[in-house]
Design an enzyme around this catalytic site. Structure first.
Site, PDB file in Angstrom:
ATOM      1  N   ASN A 208      44.226  54.935   7.382  1.00  0.00           N
ATOM      2  CA  ASN A 208      43.243  55.847   7.985  1.00  0.00           C
ATOM      3  C   ASN A 208      43.553  56.061   9.463  1.00  0.00           C
ATOM      4  OD1 ASN A 208      41.857  53.703   9.550  1.00  0.00           O
ATOM      5  ND2 ASN A 208      41.373  52.943   7.499  1.00  0.00           N
ATOM      6  N   ASP A 277      38.802  50.795   1.850  1.00  0.00           N
ATOM      7  CA  ASP A 277      37.877  50.350   0.812  1.00  0.00           C
ATOM      8  C   ASP A 277      38.578  50.129  -0.523  1.00  0.00           C
ATOM      9  OD1 ASP A 277      35.644  50.293   2.439  1.00  0.00           O
ATOM     10  OD2 ASP A 277      35.377  52.460   2.281  1.00  0.00           O
TER      11      ASP A 277
HETATM   12  O1  C5P Z   1      30.793  49.820   4.380  1.00  0.00           O
HETATM   13  P1  C5P Z   1      31.716  50.195   5.486  1.00  0.00           P
HETATM   14  O2  C5P Z   1      33.149  50.070   5.107  1.00  0.00           O
HETATM   15  O3  C5P Z   1      31.463  51.533   6.089  1.00  0.00           O
HETATM   16  O4  C5P Z   1      31.380  49.129   6.621  1.00  0.00           O
HETATM   17  C1  C5P Z   1      32.061  49.099   7.809  1.00  0.00           C
HETATM   18  C2  C5P Z   1      32.061  47.710   8.350  1.00  0.00           C
HETATM   19  O5  C5P Z   1      32.434  46.785   7.352  1.00  0.00           O
HETATM   20  C3  C5P Z   1      33.075  47.545   9.476  1.00  0.00           C
HETATM   21  O6  C5P Z   1      32.580  46.595  10.367  1.00  0.00           O
HETATM   22  C4  C5P Z   1      34.302  47.063   8.724  1.00  0.00           C
HETATM   23  O7  C5P Z   1      35.175  46.332   9.557  1.00  0.00           O
HETATM   24  C5  C5P Z   1      33.694  46.200   7.626  1.00  0.00           C
HETATM   25  N1  C5P Z   1      34.445  46.209   6.367  1.00  0.00           N
HETATM   26  C6  C5P Z   1      34.976  45.039   5.899  1.00  0.00           C
HETATM   27  N2  C5P Z   1      35.662  45.011   4.715  1.00  0.00           N
HETATM   28  C7  C5P Z   1      35.810  46.132   3.992  1.00  0.00           C
HETATM   29  C8  C5P Z   1      35.282  47.334   4.461  1.00  0.00           C
HETATM   30  C9  C5P Z   1      34.604  47.339   5.658  1.00  0.00           C
HETATM   31  O8  C5P Z   1      34.851  44.012   6.541  1.00  0.00           O
HETATM   32  N3  C5P Z   1      36.484  46.092   2.877  1.00  0.00           N
END
Ligand code: C5P
Length: 398
Positions: A208, A277
């Protein structure tokens, strides 16, 4: 970064005096109000007019200047200083300060100040290693004077060795460190930064637009405030911040491993990384050929590292980031709750002037207790400071 800070810059007579011009430029660009004092010898190398033009302040050269004595004077200069920098500092000035000699504008003002003093020496290597000089430096260090050590290289006098004035950028960093409150001393902070790379085959990956700038700004700021900082970084083009332990990773699974093995030593975890993700179910060992008109790739969900941290019984203070393109507040509140966080930094990444890959950011800070705070467009360095102010305030509440 240095807005409203009054800095006295003492310049001594050495060939490195020209580098003080660059230092002055860095200080004024960061918002500092700089007042320059030149020794008599410094004026053999550069004129006061250069410093006067760049600082927009009169340059002080003479202890017994009647106008200056009436309007400013060495005592009021000494009193107004938030920080005193001497760059370049000769063996002579360091010897005089160590011996308590105050016989010109610079030595008299240093003697009278209560501000921290940062000394950046520059001299011939044999002068630098001379036990008399070394004893003077040690004495001043014991008394709390700060030093930005000279670097090794070929010296103007023809010798090779240590004695070159530290780079203006390093002295500038030293100045920021000297002016920063050490309110995170004794704390360990783990910060994640940058994107992750999920490999498809040996030449391709899913990633990304994250540049890592926000996480690196946080790491630098936390180190300056006295924290022990572990920075777990996805692939970025950024330089390692000074004094920070950087652990490089590529994929979300590697990041998860590094975070989980270190979390128990941490007081705070700030997850600024943009973790992918999903990852391909299978990574091919050979490059996928473009034979077919279309390909379908199956993806599997990556572990949510932050959500897993939120489930820990004994967990550190947890700060998450949320990059959103719509319904910022609603989505951010959901995340704060779902991931069981103490604090969430939400950015609207749909706007080109903030968020991914730029130097500025605009954010909404949300807290577990329902309070919130809006941060208008500011540099990522400034936002890092604001985020850490909030972390410190909440750590102190216990
Ligand atoms: O749910 P989302 O991905 O938008 O959340 C963002 C937060 O979660 C950020 O702080 C990111 O570093 C963390 N995150 C994580 N592991 C993932 C996805 C996001 O720790 N797989």
């Amino acid at each position: 970064m240095l807005e409203n800070k009054k800095i006295i810059l003492g310049v001594c007579g050495g060939i490195a005096a020209y580098k003080a011009v660059e230092l002055l430029r860095l200080l004024t660009k960061a918002g500092a109000d700089v007042h320059v004092i030149m020794t008599r010898a410094a004026q053999e190398f550069l004129t006061p007019l250069t410093f006067q033009t760049l600082s927009s302040n009169p340059v002080h050269t003479d202890l017994f200047n009647l106008i200056a004595e009436r309007e400013i004077g060495h005592i009021s200069l000494a009193d107004m200083a938030d920080l005193f920098i001497i760059a370049p500092a000769t063996a002579n000035i360091i010897g005089k300060i160590a011996a308590g000699i105050a016989d010109d504008m610079l030595t008299t003002t240093v003697m009278a100040t209560k501000a921290p003093v940062l000394i950046a020496p520059a001299m011939n290597v044999n002068m630098f290693t001379n036990p008399i000089y070394q004893e003077n430096e040690s004495k001043l260090q014991r008394m709390g004077y700060l030093f930005e050590a000279p670097v090794s290289g070929s010296l103007a006098c023809g010798w090779e060795g240590q004695g070159k004035l530290a780079a203006p950028e390093a002295i500038f960093e030293g100045a920021i460190a000297a002016l920063t409150k050490k309110d995170l001393t004794g704390r360990t902070i783990l910060i994640t930064a940058g994107p992750t790379r999920e490999e498809i085959d040996p030449v391709r990956f899913i990633s990304n637009h994250s540049s890592g700038k926000m996480g690196y700004a946080l790491a630098r700021a936390a180190h300056l405030r006295g924290a022990r900082v572990l920075l777990i970084s996805g692939p970025t083009a950024l330089a390692k911040p000074d004094g920070v332990r950087v652990i490089k990773v590529a994929s979300a699974l590697e990041m998860q491993h590094e975070v989980m093995t270190r979390v128990t030593e941490c007081d705070v975890v700030i997850k600024a990384a943009a973790v992918a993700d999903y990852r391909p179910v299978e990574r091919k060992n050979t490059k996928i050929k473009k034979n077919d008109e279309s390909v379908t790739m199956e993806l599997v969900k990556n572990p949510d590292i932050l959500a897993d941290l939120g489930k820990m019984i004994q967990r550190p203070f947890l700060v998450g980031f949320a990059a959103e393109t719509d319904a910022l507040l609603e989505n951010a509140l959901k995340k704060l709750d779902a991931k069981n966080l103490d604090m969430l930094v939400a950015n609207d990444v749909s706007q080109a002037d903030a968020g991914f890959n730029v130097d500025n950011n605009r954010a909404l800070l949300l807290f577990r207790d329902g309070s919130s705070c809006e941060c208008d467009l500011m540099s990522k360095d400034q936002l890092a400071g604001t985020i850490l102010d909030q972390v410190v305030a909440r750590l102190e509440q216990g």
